[in-house]
Design a protein around this motif. Sequence first.
Motif, PDB file in Angstrom:
ATOM      1  N   ARG A  93       0.827  -1.221   0.000  1.00  0.00           N
ATOM      2  CA  ARG A  93       0.000   0.000   0.000  1.00  0.00           C
ATOM      3  C   ARG A  93       0.855   1.262   0.000  1.00  0.00           C
ATOM      4  NH1 ARG A  93      -5.701   0.380   2.780  1.00  0.00           N
ATOM      5  NH2 ARG A  93      -6.184   2.593   2.638  1.00  0.00           N
ATOM      6  N   LEU A  94       1.928   1.253   0.732  1.00  0.00           N
ATOM      7  CA  LEU A  94       2.799   2.418   0.818  1.00  0.00           C
ATOM      8  C   LEU A  94       3.411   2.741  -0.542  1.00  0.00           C
ATOM      9  CD1 LEU A  94       4.458   1.297   4.133  1.00  0.00           C
ATOM     10  CD2 LEU A  94       3.212   3.457   3.879  1.00  0.00           C
ATOM     11  N   PHE A  95       3.982   1.726  -1.196  1.00  0.00           N
ATOM     12  CA  PHE A  95       4.619   1.949  -2.491  1.00  0.00           C
ATOM     13  C   PHE A  95       3.589   2.305  -3.559  1.00  0.00           C
ATOM     14  CE2 PHE A  95       6.199   0.205  -6.583  1.00  0.00           C
ATOM     15  CZ  PHE A  95       7.218   1.125  -6.790  1.00  0.00           C
ATOM     16  N   ALA A  96       2.422   1.664  -3.513  1.00  0.00           N
ATOM     17  CA  ALA A  96       1.375   1.946  -4.501  1.00  0.00           C
ATOM     18  C   ALA A  96       0.938   3.403  -4.424  1.00  0.00           C
ATOM     19  CB  ALA A  96       0.188   1.012  -4.297  1.00  0.00           C
ATOM     20  N   ASN A  97       0.743   3.932  -3.207  1.00  0.00           N
ATOM     21  CA  ASN A  97       0.369   5.337  -3.057  1.00  0.00           C
ATOM     22  C   ASN A  97       1.474   6.252  -3.563  1.00  0.00           C
ATOM     23  OD1 ASN A  97      -2.243   6.198  -1.197  1.00  0.00           O
ATOM     24  ND2 ASN A  97      -1.646   4.061  -0.922  1.00  0.00           N
ATOM     25  N   ARG A  98       2.718   5.886  -3.252  1.00  0.00           N
ATOM     26  CA  ARG A  98       3.871   6.674  -3.713  1.00  0.00           C
ATOM     27  C   ARG A  98       3.903   6.717  -5.241  1.00  0.00           C
ATOM     28  NH1 ARG A  98       7.931   3.699  -0.852  1.00  0.00           N
ATOM     29  NH2 ARG A  98       6.953   4.438   1.052  1.00  0.00           N
ATOM     30  N   VAL A 403      14.318  12.409  -9.434  1.00  0.00           N
ATOM     31  CA  VAL A 403      13.227  12.141  -8.507  1.00  0.00           C
ATOM     32  C   VAL A 403      13.400  10.713  -8.001  1.00  0.00           C
ATOM     33  CG1 VAL A 403      10.736  11.909  -8.215  1.00  0.00           C
ATOM     34  CG2 VAL A 403      11.655  13.722  -9.679  1.00  0.00           C
ATOM     35  N   TYR A 404      13.721  10.569  -6.722  1.00  0.00           N
ATOM     36  CA  TYR A 404      13.898   9.241  -6.145  1.00  0.00           C
ATOM     37  C   TYR A 404      12.550   8.698  -5.680  1.00  0.00           C
ATOM     38  CZ  TYR A 404      18.967   9.878  -6.090  1.00  0.00           C
ATOM     39  OH  TYR A 404      20.272  10.062  -6.452  1.00  0.00           O
ATOM     40  N   ILE A 405      12.263   7.476  -6.037  1.00  0.00           N
ATOM     41  CA  ILE A 405      11.047   6.802  -5.594  1.00  0.00           C
ATOM     42  C   ILE A 405      11.472   5.582  -4.793  1.00  0.00           C
ATOM     43  CG2 ILE A 405       8.868   5.754  -6.316  1.00  0.00           C
ATOM     44  CD1 ILE A 405       9.315   7.250  -9.026  1.00  0.00           C
ATOM     45  N   ASN A 406      11.187   5.635  -3.507  1.00  0.00           N
ATOM     46  CA  ASN A 406      11.620   4.576  -2.600  1.00  0.00           C
ATOM     47  C   ASN A 406      10.835   3.289  -2.858  1.00  0.00           C
ATOM     48  OD1 ASN A 406      12.897   3.292  -0.495  1.00  0.00           O
ATOM     49  ND2 ASN A 406      11.582   4.164   1.077  1.00  0.00           N
ATOM     50  N   ILE A 407      11.554   2.185  -3.058  1.00  0.00           N
ATOM     51  CA  ILE A 407      10.915   0.886  -3.268  1.00  0.00           C
ATOM     52  C   ILE A 407      11.564  -0.110  -2.300  1.00  0.00           C
ATOM     53  CG2 ILE A 407      12.418   0.500  -5.265  1.00  0.00           C
ATOM     54  CD1 ILE A 407      10.213  -1.230  -6.467  1.00  0.00           C
ATOM     55  N   PRO A 408      11.152  -0.080  -1.042  1.00  0.00           N
ATOM     56  CA  PRO A 408      11.801  -0.873   0.005  1.00  0.00           C
ATOM     57  C   PRO A 408      11.255  -2.287   0.077  1.00  0.00           C
ATOM     58  CG  PRO A 408      10.076   0.432   0.966  1.00  0.00           C
ATOM     59  CD  PRO A 408      10.032   0.713  -0.517  1.00  0.00           C
ATOM     60  N   TYR A 409      11.697  -3.035   1.082  1.00  0.00           N
ATOM     61  CA  TYR A 409      11.065  -4.308   1.385  1.00  0.00           C
ATOM     62  C   TYR A 409       9.614  -4.027   1.787  1.00  0.00           C
ATOM     63  CZ  TYR A 409      15.952  -5.850   1.869  1.00  0.00           C
ATOM     64  OH  TYR A 409      17.276  -6.116   1.647  1.00  0.00           O
ATOM     65  N   VAL A 410       8.774  -5.006   1.596  1.00  0.00           N
ATOM     66  CA  VAL A 410       7.344  -4.853   1.876  1.00  0.00           C
ATOM     67  C   VAL A 410       7.116  -4.511   3.351  1.00  0.00           C
ATOM     68  CG1 VAL A 410       5.158  -6.116   2.026  1.00  0.00           C
ATOM     69  CG2 VAL A 410       6.594  -6.348  -0.003  1.00  0.00           C
ATOM     70  N   LEU A 411       6.294  -3.476   3.587  1.00  0.00           N
ATOM     71  CA  LEU A 411       5.958  -3.052   4.949  1.00  0.00           C
ATOM     72  C   LEU A 411       4.482  -3.243   5.260  1.00  0.00           C
ATOM     73  CD1 LEU A 411       8.037   0.264   5.089  1.00  0.00           C
ATOM     74  CD2 LEU A 411       8.666  -1.959   6.037  1.00  0.00           C
ATOM     75  N   ASP A 412       3.721  -3.695   4.284  1.00  0.00           N
ATOM     76  CA  ASP A 412       2.288  -3.934   4.451  1.00  0.00           C
ATOM     77  C   ASP A 412       2.087  -5.437   4.624  1.00  0.00           C
ATOM     78  OD1 ASP A 412      -0.398  -4.457   4.093  1.00  0.00           O
ATOM     79  OD2 ASP A 412      -0.654  -3.063   2.437  1.00  0.00           O
ATOM     80  N   LEU A 413       1.606  -5.851   5.795  1.00  0.00           N
ATOM     81  CA  LEU A 413       1.527  -7.283   6.098  1.00  0.00           C
ATOM     82  C   LEU A 413       0.591  -8.029   5.146  1.00  0.00           C
ATOM     83  CD1 LEU A 413      -1.269  -8.136   7.972  1.00  0.00           C
ATOM     84  CD2 LEU A 413      -0.177  -6.411   9.411  1.00  0.00           C
TER      85      LEU A 413
END
Length: 762
Positions: A93-98, A403-413
């Motif tokens: 959800r975090l990355f999708a919104n970003r 423009v940096y777009i953060n794509i981290p490890y998954v944070l949404d369970l």
Amino acid sequence: MENIKKAMRHIDISDEGSNHRHAIPFSEFLEVVLKNPTGTIRNVFQVFHDLFTEHVGEGVDEYPNDPESIQYVSYDCSKLLVEGADHPFFADRLFANRLVNIVEALRTGAQQNKIYIFDGPHGCGKSTFLNNLLKRFEEYANTDSGTRYETVWRLDRRQLAEKGGNETASILESLFRMQQNPNKKQFDTIRTMALPESDGQFIEVPCPCHDNPLLLIPKALRRQFLDDLFDNNEFKYTLFTDKAYEWIFQDVPCTICGSLYDALLTRLKSPAKVFEMVHAVPYTFNRRLGKGISVFSPGDRPVKQIILTNEYLQRTINQLFSDSNQVRYIHSRYAKTNNGIYALMDIKSHNIERLIELHNIISEGVHKVEDIEENVSSLFMALMNPEDKKNIKEFQSFSDRIVYINIPYVLDLNTEVEIYRNIFGVRIDDSFLPRVLHNFARVIISSRISLRSEAMLEWIPKPEKYSRYCDKNLQLLKMEIYTGYIPEWLSEEDRKALTAKRRRRIIGESENEGRQGISGRDSIKIFNSFYTAYAKSGEMIDMAMLCKFFHSQKDLKSSIPDGFLDSLLLLYDFSILQEVKESLYYYNEDQIHREILNYMFAVNFEPGTSETCKFTGDKVHITDELLEGFERRMLGSKADKEKLLNLRKDTQKEYTSRTLTQEILVSGTPPTETRLFESLKDRYVFNLKEKVLDPFLENENFRRAIKDYAEEDFKTYDKKIRDDVTFLMDNLMKKYRYTEAGAKAIGIYVIDNDLARKFTNP
């Protein structure tokens, strides 16, 4: 032979097999523009936005009426990044919104002179994400809904051989002369002009930069041309006012098309005659050929040939115009992805050189090809590992172009669980008691989230108040907020204190999380070890097995925060207790509605009066005892006087400022659907459920009846116990997806561990 013919006929008539994308004359192209202006007048940034509109949509906000909403919504990216992919990418959800926010900015004109770098640690799925995104973009761009048109010239040898040609009046010529009242019906006349079918009569010259044919209209005349072309409608207003369409008025055609236009105008003396040689063809994307999409890996060596040309076309053009310097058909490799996507996989090795080369192109939007300036308007993307940022540190002037777009490890369970289901099959759920699979994901994600959260502590300065449901670092609560969910176990005060500003701060902290901890690849390996160890036992995997597994993993001890597993077990116990209470609880909804409506009405009057409630028709004798009795059912029997009065004041304030004046009188909302009523009902029912288990805990037969449920011995219990246990089992299975065996196990677990007393409010 008949089968061969049948098979070949099928190939010949199939859409995929034929894929013919014919060129059409400029006059017919204008008809297409009039029929579908939003589809034909768009650049790569608008098409990229349209891709998301079609494949992702608007998203779902679970709290649409929340005045403190920050539009942190749930986007379903499965059509974009999962379906049909060899290696699906699950966007949390975090990355999708970003990502969606970036795409919205792209469409509205913030796209100029930027390169978008997806920055994340090893094992986060960056390459999978970009490959899937580019694949879907390529597919979309080659469909009718994603089609754009590019310029192709069909030079008529015969007409060019005539000196000057015939000057004929047409709507195009009228437009270029900027007449005040053009007759758009004359397009029908232009449409009837068919190009003669004659081999060798026409020379096709494709635009290597994939320019939209409308850019050939002289820039000074383009605004008037489009004003004359379109009726006064909504699209025309958008075209002339929306920043996303500025390019159609500001951009100029590539130097090859511009030179051809000038040379033809000199020869033919008529813009209309020139445009008879202009055609439009769908812009076909092909990543493998580097057409429209080019992707470079660090090991791909730079090509030696910097300048590209077509010697046959150049000779033919020279012969047609008898002047080798009039039109030079040369371009760079960037022309192949102009109005397309240019992507770099990891900024290292040869891709460092490519990124540096993009510096001037991104800064100025042009590229020098010998003496010629070539326009470049592409969507530039790249992937980068954190340690590779040092490769571009010395180019400070480049930093404002990135423009940096953060794509981290998954944070949404929920997304972490979807990854397990994808790899190990959706049937893994059948092996787990409800909540246990998601709790495995919580343990993994705990290693990726910061131990200290300033935003969470500013909101809840004393985390120990939730020690019965949450860990000391509030990670479990933060995980829920990352999924878009606000837990019911939060106090009313803390719910109100979760303002939009605070929520943005909490979500904002995710930008610096997910860069360390258990990687995506490692989490899959760990889950595989866990699943294979316990799924074979024949029993459903429960929390005892989960805790035992992680306690035995000494190499993971440093990754999982101290005390987290104990807190996770407490939250699990509390959650399943609420499920059992909910499944046992049966209430008279009409009676509850009546009590709440009477209270909402009564708080507006002084005690000692009698009034008829306009919502229920009841005559209410308003006394302190009446109001306090309801308030204690809401807040608990031990709530102090101050809390009772605060509830009364808050209810009265909400009723007068919003419920009555805005929702009921203005919007016509039924009283039982107002925000105040729903809030009071949630709290009322929650507190009623707190005592629902008490009668059953004193009855030993109740536990035995749960154990014997669906067995022959179950028939020996009295009807009241059979009805209660059946009601409990049915609700656990229907509402919470328990199997029959799981429902029995969880019922006995709640009783044996005395969870009702364990979580009784002090």
